[in-house]
Design a protein around this motif. Structure first.
Motif, short mmCIF file in Angstrom:
data_model
loop_
_atom_site.label_atom_id
_atom_site.label_comp_id
_atom_site.label_asym_id
_atom_site.label_seq_id
_atom_site.Cartn_x
_atom_site.Cartn_y
_atom_site.Cartn_z
N ARG A 152 -71.21 -53.39 17.34
CA ARG A 152 -70.88 -53.72 15.95
C ARG A 152 -70.06 -52.62 15.29
N PRO A 172 -67.20 -48.82 5.76
CA PRO A 172 -65.97 -48.77 4.96
C PRO A 172 -66.21 -48.67 3.45
N ARG A 194 -63.12 -44.57 22.07
CA ARG A 194 -63.62 -44.00 20.82
C ARG A 194 -65.03 -43.43 20.94
N GLU A 251 -71.12 -52.43 9.36
CA GLU A 251 -70.03 -53.09 8.62
C GLU A 251 -69.88 -52.54 7.20
N SER A 305 -55.40 -42.69 4.14
CA SER A 305 -56.14 -43.15 5.30
C SER A 305 -55.51 -42.67 6.61
N ASP A 365 -66.53 -52.93 16.50
CA ASP A 365 -65.87 -54.15 16.02
C ASP A 365 -65.45 -54.07 14.55
N VAL A 366 -65.91 -53.06 13.84
CA VAL A 366 -65.57 -52.93 12.42
C VAL A 366 -64.08 -52.60 12.27
N ASP A 367 -63.46 -53.21 11.28
CA ASP A 367 -62.05 -52.95 10.98
C ASP A 367 -61.98 -51.77 10.00
N PHE A 368 -61.99 -50.56 10.51
CA PHE A 368 -61.96 -49.37 9.67
C PHE A 368 -60.56 -49.11 9.12
N PRO A 369 -60.46 -48.53 7.93
CA PRO A 369 -59.15 -48.23 7.35
C PRO A 369 -58.56 -46.91 7.86
N CYS A 370 -59.20 -46.31 8.86
CA CYS A 370 -58.73 -45.03 9.40
C CYS A 370 -59.22 -44.92 10.84
#
Length: 237
Positions: free
Chosen positions: A26, A103, A60, A100, A2, A29-34
């Motif tokens: 939205r 991922p 971003r 969401e 990642s 706000d996503v918690d992406f792994p990269c």
């Protein structure tokens, strides 16, 4: 893996003033792994979309605009040219697909199981389901493949790969062109189930039956091209 991967989320936008601010929020706000970037291309919207986008501020975000309306395929091409990620995935600005769930598409990539991942779903009406199944089945027969959802917006793949496909379709035909060219190269997408919350025609749904006819023509053209190339290679031996 990642830490070595950056994802470019490509967002074509045309007259989506009702939803574009919500969908961008939205996504961010996503918690992406990269690491991610969101490349937004306003395809010459005539409503308040441009004004809304002008007020969105995040490091971003990459915001671009076409001076005239050119279609979804053209907007994706512009986004692809500007993107700086290792992988890319389109995301429409109408909230039919859930940010969401992106991922979920990344999981097979980060685990090393796949490089091309499609998000497959059930559609919103009987005739749309039948049309999508017909086009997808046509592609499966032509290319001796088995995929569940050719028309899905969620097509995650390496940015270099999508650039090499040289997609030329201006409108919704780009979905068939991308899939057909992948299948012609014997690249079979890894598919994961995703949620699809389609809006009605009255709420702004843009794709029509004519786009299905165009998809069949595009797939046929790609397949004929691979047969001709194979015949020339055989004749040259």
């Amino acid at each position: 893996m990642s830490g070595a991967v950056k994802l470019s989320i490509l967002m074509p936008v045309y007259n989506e003033a009702r939803t574009v601010q919500a969908v961008v929020k939205r996504v961010l706000d996503v918690d992406f792994p990269c690491p991610v970037e969101v490349v937004i291309v306003d395809d010459a919207s005539t409503d308040a979309t441009a004004e809304i986008l002008s007020h969105l501020d995040d490091e971003r975000l990459v915001k671009l605009r076409h001076p005239v309306n050119r279609g979804k395929g053209a907007a994706i091409r512009t986004a692809v040219a500007a993107a700086t990620g290792d992988f890319m995935v389109p995301l429409d600005a109408d909230l039919e697909y859930l940010p969401e769930e992106i991922p979920k598409l990344l999981e097979p990539v980060l685990s090393g199981e796949a490089e091309v991942v499609f998000g497959s779903h059930a559609s919103y009406s009987f005739w749309y389901v039948m049309g999508n199944k017909a086009v997808t089945t046509f592609a499966n027969v032509l290319f001796n493949a088995y995929i569940a959802d050719l028309e899905t917006c969620f097509k995650l793949m390496p940015l270099d790969l999508v650039r090499s496909l040289r997609v030329s379709s201006e409108g919704f035909g780009m979905e068939a062109e991308i899939t057909g060219k992948l299948l012609a190269r014997r690249i079979r997408p890894f598919e994961v189930p995703v949620t699809y919350r389609a809006r009605s025609r009255e709420a702004g749904k843009k794709i029509t039956w004519q786009d299905g006819v165009e998809a069949i023509w595009i797939l046929t053209r790609i397949r004929l091209g691979t047969w001709r190339s194979a015949s020339r290679r055989t004749a040259a031996r």
